[in-house]
Design a protein around this motif. Structure first.
Motif, PDB file in Angstrom:
ATOM      1  N   GLN A  54       0.824  -1.203   0.000  1.00 17.57           N
ATOM      2  CA  GLN A  54       0.000   0.000   0.000  1.00 17.57           C
ATOM      3  C   GLN A  54       0.864   1.260   0.000  1.00 17.57           C
ATOM      4  N   GLY A  57       2.000   2.045  -3.257  1.00 19.40           N
ATOM      5  CA  GLY A  57       0.919   2.416  -4.173  1.00 19.40           C
ATOM      6  C   GLY A  57       0.451   1.306  -5.082  1.00 19.40           C
ATOM      7  N   ASP A 118      -1.842  -0.589  -9.903  1.00 22.58           N
ATOM      8  CA  ASP A 118      -1.368   0.724  -9.464  1.00 22.58           C
ATOM      9  C   ASP A 118      -2.573   1.399  -8.828  1.00 22.58           C
ATOM     10  N   THR A 120      -3.141   4.313  -7.649  1.00 22.82           N
ATOM     11  CA  THR A 120      -3.439   5.688  -8.032  1.00 22.82           C
ATOM     12  C   THR A 120      -4.020   5.752  -9.439  1.00 22.82           C
TER      13      THR A 120
END
Length: 144
Positions: A54, A57, A118, A120
């Protein structure tokens, strides 16, 4: 045909009840083996922790799972779960698992396609094996 245990196979010992999402009938037949334990135990063994993923990311994602039932499992049956990873060289990897009863009979085969997301961008990373190896203290245990 039962695959041989090799260095790249992780072996988990469990009971059928711990592999099942649901049990049914009076005999407590295992109807749906859930084998993320074999897949997920490789990450901590290699030194990858969920909080580290985490923080980087990223996170693992299962895209597809196919289960082939071969023989019945009853709740309480002792089983061995064999687990191997295969990198596709692309954005995904395959996980091959076999659930073998204590008497040596193949009870189920599970194949899954996974990736590393990913968090984000909400897309798969280009090389999931490299993303996992970068976080591992012992990347050889991942089997990629």
């Amino acid at each position: 045909m039962l695959l041989k245990q090799c260095d790249f196979w992780a072996v988990e010992r469990a009971t059928a009840a711990s592999l099942c999402r649901a049990t049914s009938t009076r005999r407590s037949t295992c109807s749906t083996p859930s084998t993320p334990a074999g897949r997920c135990s490789r990450q901590p063994a290699a030194g990858i922790r969920q909080h580290a993923m985490q923080a980087a990311g990223i996170g693992p994602v299962v895209l597809e799972t196919t289960i082939r039932y071969r023989r019945e499992l009853l709740a309480g049956d002792e089983v061995t779960v064999l687990c191997a990873f295969e990198s596709s060289g692309a954005k995904t990897f395959r996980v091959h698992q076999q659930i073998v009863r204590a008497d040596g009979v193949l009870a189920a085969e599970v194949e899954a396609v996974g990736g590393v997301l990913d968090l984000t961008a909400r897309t798969l990373v280009a090389d999931p094996a490299e993303a996992m190896r970068a976080l591992a203290s012992d990347p050889d245990l991942l089997g990629f």
